[in-house]
Design a protein around this motif. Structure first.
Motif, PDB file in Angstrom:
ATOM      1  N   ALA A  31     -21.761  18.107   9.264  1.00  0.00           N
ATOM      2  CA  ALA A  31     -20.778  19.191   9.165  1.00  0.00           C
ATOM      3  C   ALA A  31     -20.589  19.601   7.709  1.00  0.00           C
ATOM      4  O   ALA A  31     -20.418  18.753   6.824  1.00  0.00           O
ATOM      5  N   LYS A  34     -15.563  20.295   8.349  1.00  0.00           N
ATOM      6  CA  LYS A  34     -15.476  19.144   9.254  1.00  0.00           C
ATOM      7  C   LYS A  34     -14.557  19.329  10.453  1.00  0.00           C
ATOM      8  O   LYS A  34     -13.544  20.027  10.359  1.00  0.00           O
ATOM      9  N   TYR A  35     -14.889  18.610  11.517  1.00  0.00           N
ATOM     10  CA  TYR A  35     -14.026  18.381  12.686  1.00  0.00           C
ATOM     11  C   TYR A  35     -13.283  17.087  12.419  1.00  0.00           C
ATOM     12  O   TYR A  35     -13.901  16.043  12.198  1.00  0.00           O
ATOM     13  N   TRP A  36     -11.945  17.142  12.432  1.00  0.00           N
ATOM     14  CA  TRP A  36     -11.175  15.904  12.230  1.00  0.00           C
ATOM     15  C   TRP A  36      -9.833  16.073  12.940  1.00  0.00           C
ATOM     16  O   TRP A  36      -8.968  16.810  12.465  1.00  0.00           O
ATOM     17  N   SER A 121     -24.253   9.861  17.342  1.00  0.00           N
ATOM     18  CA  SER A 121     -23.767  10.189  18.673  1.00  0.00           C
ATOM     19  C   SER A 121     -23.957  11.683  18.918  1.00  0.00           C
ATOM     20  O   SER A 121     -24.070  12.125  20.053  1.00  0.00           O
ATOM     21  N   SER A 153     -19.316  13.370  22.908  1.00  0.00           N
ATOM     22  CA  SER A 153     -19.061  13.273  21.467  1.00  0.00           C
ATOM     23  C   SER A 153     -18.795  14.682  20.943  1.00  0.00           C
ATOM     24  O   SER A 153     -19.565  15.612  21.242  1.00  0.00           O
ATOM     25  N   GLY A 154     -17.727  14.841  20.168  1.00  0.00           N
ATOM     26  CA  GLY A 154     -17.359  16.169  19.665  1.00  0.00           C
ATOM     27  C   GLY A 154     -18.474  16.798  18.844  1.00  0.00           C
ATOM     28  O   GLY A 154     -18.863  17.954  19.069  1.00  0.00           O
ATOM     29  N   SER A 155     -19.030  16.027  17.907  1.00  0.00           N
ATOM     30  CA  SER A 155     -20.038  16.604  17.016  1.00  0.00           C
ATOM     31  C   SER A 155     -21.321  16.972  17.772  1.00  0.00           C
ATOM     32  O   SER A 155     -22.138  17.746  17.252  1.00  0.00           O
ATOM     33  N   ARG A 158     -22.593  20.698  18.326  1.00  0.00           N
ATOM     34  CA  ARG A 158     -23.317  21.486  17.315  1.00  0.00           C
ATOM     35  C   ARG A 158     -24.793  21.126  17.249  1.00  0.00           C
ATOM     36  O   ARG A 158     -25.511  21.642  16.382  1.00  0.00           O
ATOM     37  N   SER A 206     -15.284   7.041  14.453  1.00  0.00           N
ATOM     38  CA  SER A 206     -14.631   8.287  14.037  1.00  0.00           C
ATOM     39  C   SER A 206     -13.485   8.615  15.001  1.00  0.00           C
ATOM     40  O   SER A 206     -12.461   9.150  14.591  1.00  0.00           O
ATOM     41  N   MET A 210      -9.865   9.254  13.475  1.00  0.00           N
ATOM     42  CA  MET A 210      -9.128  10.531  13.530  1.00  0.00           C
ATOM     43  C   MET A 210      -7.813  10.368  14.271  1.00  0.00           C
ATOM     44  O   MET A 210      -6.801  10.938  13.869  1.00  0.00           O
ATOM     45  N   MET A 257     -10.611  16.204   3.880  1.00  0.00           N
ATOM     46  CA  MET A 257     -10.581  15.372   5.093  1.00  0.00           C
ATOM     47  C   MET A 257     -10.359  13.903   4.716  1.00  0.00           C
ATOM     48  O   MET A 257      -9.526  13.212   5.323  1.00  0.00           O
ATOM     49  N   ASP A 297     -18.979  11.806   5.655  1.00  0.00           N
ATOM     50  CA  ASP A 297     -18.371  11.755   6.989  1.00  0.00           C
ATOM     51  C   ASP A 297     -17.657  10.423   7.184  1.00  0.00           C
ATOM     52  O   ASP A 297     -17.181   9.843   6.217  1.00  0.00           O
ATOM     53  N   ALA A 298     -17.609   9.943   8.435  1.00  0.00           N
ATOM     54  CA  ALA A 298     -16.876   8.701   8.703  1.00  0.00           C
ATOM     55  C   ALA A 298     -17.752   7.495   8.377  1.00  0.00           C
ATOM     56  O   ALA A 298     -18.064   6.659   9.222  1.00  0.00           O
TER      57      ALA A 298
HETATM   58  O1  PMV Z   1     -17.544  13.609  17.297  1.00  0.00           O
HETATM   59  P1  PMV Z   1     -17.711  12.460  16.373  1.00  0.00           P
HETATM   60  O2  PMV Z   1     -17.092  11.212  16.883  1.00  0.00           O
HETATM   61  O3  PMV Z   1     -19.154  12.308  15.972  1.00  0.00           O
HETATM   62  O4  PMV Z   1     -16.860  12.807  15.025  1.00  0.00           O
HETATM   63  C1  PMV Z   1     -17.391  13.464  13.910  1.00  0.00           C
HETATM   64  C2  PMV Z   1     -16.484  13.371  12.742  1.00  0.00           C
HETATM   65  C3  PMV Z   1     -17.079  13.740  11.404  1.00  0.00           C
HETATM   66  O5  PMV Z   1     -18.440  13.369  11.337  1.00  0.00           O
HETATM   67  C4  PMV Z   1     -16.331  12.993  10.315  1.00  0.00           C
HETATM   68  C5  PMV Z   1     -16.930  15.224  11.096  1.00  0.00           C
HETATM   69  C6  PMV Z   1     -17.860  16.172  11.808  1.00  0.00           C
HETATM   70  O6  PMV Z   1     -17.453  17.320  11.995  1.00  0.00           O
HETATM   71  O7  PMV Z   1     -18.998  15.796  12.163  1.00  0.00           O
END
Ligand code: PMV
Length: 339
Positions: A31, A34-36, A121, A153-155, A158, A206, A210, A257, A297-298
């Motif tokens: 990212a 970022k998504y947080w 993920s 997984s949120g990311s 994308r 992550s 978050m 973040m 990132d995390a």
């Molecule tokens: O969706 P996850 O659990 O992979 O969370 C992603 C969190 C960050 O990598 C920190 C930010 C992002 O937008 O990828």
């Protein structure tokens, strides 16, 4: 309240054909905005939009095939179904194929060098969604698969496109409008350097990080609006190709973040002394003319972004880094083989 089971039932279940063996590929992504923070934990809905660059040939290849019993092979190792990573994968498969599904074998491998310290993920759930879509012939659009992969997984939202992708946070309570989309750029000059600092597993997922930050950080309330404004400005910089604005915003957004995490109670820090050393070296090099910016990132590793014309200078300043060309004709996203 809508549940993931209801969303999968109405989006996927009347389209399922008997499964066949299919292999699919999805790239990982980093990212730049970022998504947080989640507004809905069960549906994995974000508090803010985000934008990323995919990592070309660094990603996940996953095969889904009919089998006599459920088996899961992850990077050449059989995974116990009760292991947390396996449980998340099987839960997603159950959502997708329904409670009455036949047994399946899932074989998944990351093409990301372990030494890079990037767990993925994002590419994992995107490749799984693409492989399930192929195996059950559901023929869903990438945006729909992205919406579904969000619940793994949120990311992952994308990771359905090469190049740049945005995850629009959406406004609908059921999250049907919270998914990724491709962002067209004027330029293919962006390059990434992964500077490894700590390649071991991270202490806090992550998801936990978050949730803890949203619940306890006095700085968090300032984050969602700032993150949305950054995301819109990053998208404009990508679309119009203004690398200086893009790099400046990406670095500031990542540090903001991390500031929300450091203010959490107790504090949460993914960055290690080695991360700060890389940042310090970058800032000195930038003072001396290097046109590169950082994002984190995390985890402790630092990712640098720069344009192709700076590749040699980055390689000299950071000899330990692995350099990725996201646009170097990577293998296509989606189904790569049917059997
Ligand atoms: O969706 P996850 O659990 O992979 O969370 C992603 C969190 C960050 O990598 C920190 C930010 C992002 O937008 O990828």
């Amino acid at each position: 309240m809508t549940t993931p089971t209801e969303i999968f039932a109405r989006t996927v279940h009347d389209r399922l054909s008997p499964p066949r063996a299919v292999t699919a590929y999805a790239p990982s992504n980093i990212a730049l905005s970022k998504y947080w923070g989640k507004r809905d934990a069960a549906l994995n809905l974000p508090l803010n939009s985000s934008l990323s660059i995919s990592l070309g040939d660094w990603g996940t290849t996953t095969t889904v095939a009919p089998a006599d019993r459920d088996t899961l092979i992850f990077n050449d190792k059989s995974l116990d179904p009760d292991a947390p990573a396996a449980a998340k994968i099987w839960r997603f498969v159950d959502y997708f194929a329904g409670p009455e599904r036949a047994p399946l074998s899932i074989t998944t491998s990351n093409t990301i060098p372990t030494a890079a310290g990037l767990a993925s993920s994002a590419s994992g759930f995107a490749a799984l969604a693409l492989a399930l879509d192929g195996a059950f012939d559901t023929a869903l659009a990438p945006e729909t698969l992205s919406m579904l992969a969000r619940m793994g997984s949120g990311s992952a939202t994308r990771s359905f496109w090469h190049g740049f992708a945005a995850w629009d946070k959406g406004v609908a309570p059921d999250g049907h409008d919270s998914h990724g989309r491709r962002v067209a750029a004027q330029s293919t000059a962006l390059r990434i350097a992964i500077v490894p600092v700590d390649t071991g597993p991270k202490a806090h997922s992550s998801r936990d990080g978050m949730n803890h930050t949203v619940a306890t950080s006095p700085l968090f309330p300032a984050w969602p609006d700032r993150a949305d404004a950054d995301c819109a400005a990053v998208e404009a910089a990508v679309t119009d190709w203004d690398f200086k604005i893009l790099g400046t915003l990406a670095e500031a957004n990542a540090l903001a973040m991390h500031a929300t995490m450091m203010a959490a109670r107790p504090a949460l820090t993914y960055l290690k002394p080695g991360s700060w050393q890389v940042l310090e070296a970058l800032w000195q090099a930038r003072g001396a003319g290097l046109n590169a910016y950082a994002t984190m990132d995390a985890g402790a590793n630092v990712k640098l972004i720069f344009e192709s014309t700076s590749t040699d200078d980055v390689a000299v300043a950071f000899p330990q880094a692995q350099i990725i060309n996201p646009f170097g004709s990577p293998q296509p996203v989606g189904v790569v083989a049917n059997f």
